[in-house]
Design an enzyme around this catalytic site. Structure first.
Site, PDB file in Angstrom:
ATOM      1  N   HIS A  58       0.068  11.523  15.927  1.00 44.62           N
ATOM      2  CA  HIS A  58      -0.670  10.790  14.895  1.00 44.62           C
ATOM      3  C   HIS A  58       0.253   9.767  14.240  1.00 44.62           C
ATOM      4  CE1 HIS A  58      -3.333  10.085  11.445  1.00 44.62           C
ATOM      5  NE2 HIS A  58      -2.281  10.268  10.665  1.00 44.62           N
ATOM      6  N   ASP A  98      -8.708  -5.114   7.019  1.00 43.32           N
ATOM      7  CA  ASP A  98      -8.564  -5.936   5.814  1.00 43.32           C
ATOM      8  C   ASP A  98      -7.185  -6.598   5.734  1.00 43.32           C
ATOM      9  OD1 ASP A  98      -6.898  -3.814   5.385  1.00 43.32           O
ATOM     10  OD2 ASP A  98      -7.911  -3.062   3.593  1.00 43.32           O
ATOM     11  N   HIS A 104      -3.581   4.972  10.235  1.00 43.56           N
ATOM     12  CA  HIS A 104      -4.937   4.446  10.371  1.00 43.56           C
ATOM     13  C   HIS A 104      -4.909   2.926  10.528  1.00 43.56           C
ATOM     14  CE1 HIS A 104      -5.904   8.465   8.766  1.00 43.56           C
ATOM     15  NE2 HIS A 104      -7.004   8.320   9.481  1.00 43.56           N
ATOM     16  N   ARG A 133      -4.731  -4.327   9.768  1.00 41.02           N
ATOM     17  CA  ARG A 133      -3.646  -3.664   9.020  1.00 41.02           C
ATOM     18  C   ARG A 133      -3.443  -2.270   9.615  1.00 41.02           C
ATOM     19  NH1 ARG A 133      -3.703  -0.480   4.055  1.00 41.02           N
ATOM     20  NH2 ARG A 133      -5.930  -0.915   3.891  1.00 41.02           N
ATOM     21  N   CYS A 193       0.833  -1.215   0.000  1.00 38.35           N
ATOM     22  CA  CYS A 193       0.000   0.000   0.000  1.00 38.35           C
ATOM     23  C   CYS A 193       0.863   1.259   0.000  1.00 38.35           C
ATOM     24  CB  CYS A 193      -0.978  -0.003   1.171  1.00 38.35           C
ATOM     25  SG  CYS A 193      -0.205   0.306   2.761  1.00 38.35           S
ATOM     26  N   CYS A 241      -1.725   0.863   9.243  1.00 35.02           N
ATOM     27  CA  CYS A 241      -1.047   1.564   8.151  1.00 35.02           C
ATOM     28  C   CYS A 241      -0.395   2.818   8.757  1.00 35.02           C
ATOM     29  CB  CYS A 241      -2.107   1.930   7.113  1.00 35.02           C
ATOM     30  SG  CYS A 241      -1.435   2.647   5.641  1.00 35.02           S
TER      31      CYS A 241
END
Ligand code: ZN
Length: 172
Positions: A139, A146, A142, A154, A101, A156
């Site tokens: 931060h 999936d 996310h 996951r 990704c 990310c």
């Protein structure tokens, strides 16, 4: 008493009182500062001093690094990934997998939920789960459900939010 005029004594007494009070205030400020530092409750000005502009954009302004550009996207060395803001240990290299990704992806986290806070994120017309460092509020990225591995998760994460540590003591 006659040697020292009264106003001189008064002056000395007030000066001592004032300097005493100053000392008290200083001590109090130091204590508050210390407490803030351990909780990583830094002011935005302090964060700007300790982070690079790119890290500040991602960690403090919830930015996203461009895909396939992050330092750790294709890194699979054994070690620990800590928060780039405060050093809290977040992921191990065992939890990292290639998701294609464009961002470092993990299928689990260190600390069973105590290290990473999940927040519902309704920005950009999507419903997503934002992940932030529980210690400093930085931060990270996310969380999606999936994932291709057993956990189905996951994480990310932006490379800019992470710091790789060559520590294999917690890695299989
Ligand atoms: Zn942190």
């Amino acid at each position: 008493m006659q040697k020292y005029p009264l106003y001189l004594l008064f002056f000395c007494a007030s000066w001592m009182t004032i300097s005493c009070q100053n000392k008290k205030t200083e001590n109090k400020t130091d204590k508050v500062k210390e407490a803030m530092e351990t909780k990583q409750n830094k002011s935005e000005e302090e964060w700007k001093k300790t982070l690079t502009p790119e890290q500040y954009y991602v960690l403090r302004e919830k930015g996203t690094e461009r895909p396939h550009t992050g330092e750790y996207n294709l890194k699979f060395d054994k070690g620990i990934y800590t928060c780039a803001g405060c050093g809290s240990e977040l992921f191990t290299s065992d939890q990292k997998f290639e998701s294609h990704c464009g961002w470092p992806s993990f299928d689990n986290e260190i600390g069973e939920g105590s290290k990473i806070k999940k927040i519902k994120d309704f920005s950009h017309g999507m419903i997503r789960t934002e992940i932030v460092c529980a210690n400093c509020g930085g931060h990270l990225g996310h969380l999606f459900d999936d994932g291709p591995t057993k956990s189905g998760l996951r994480y990310c994460v932006n490379s800019l939010s992470l710091q790789f540590k060559n520590d294999t003591t917690k890695v299989k």
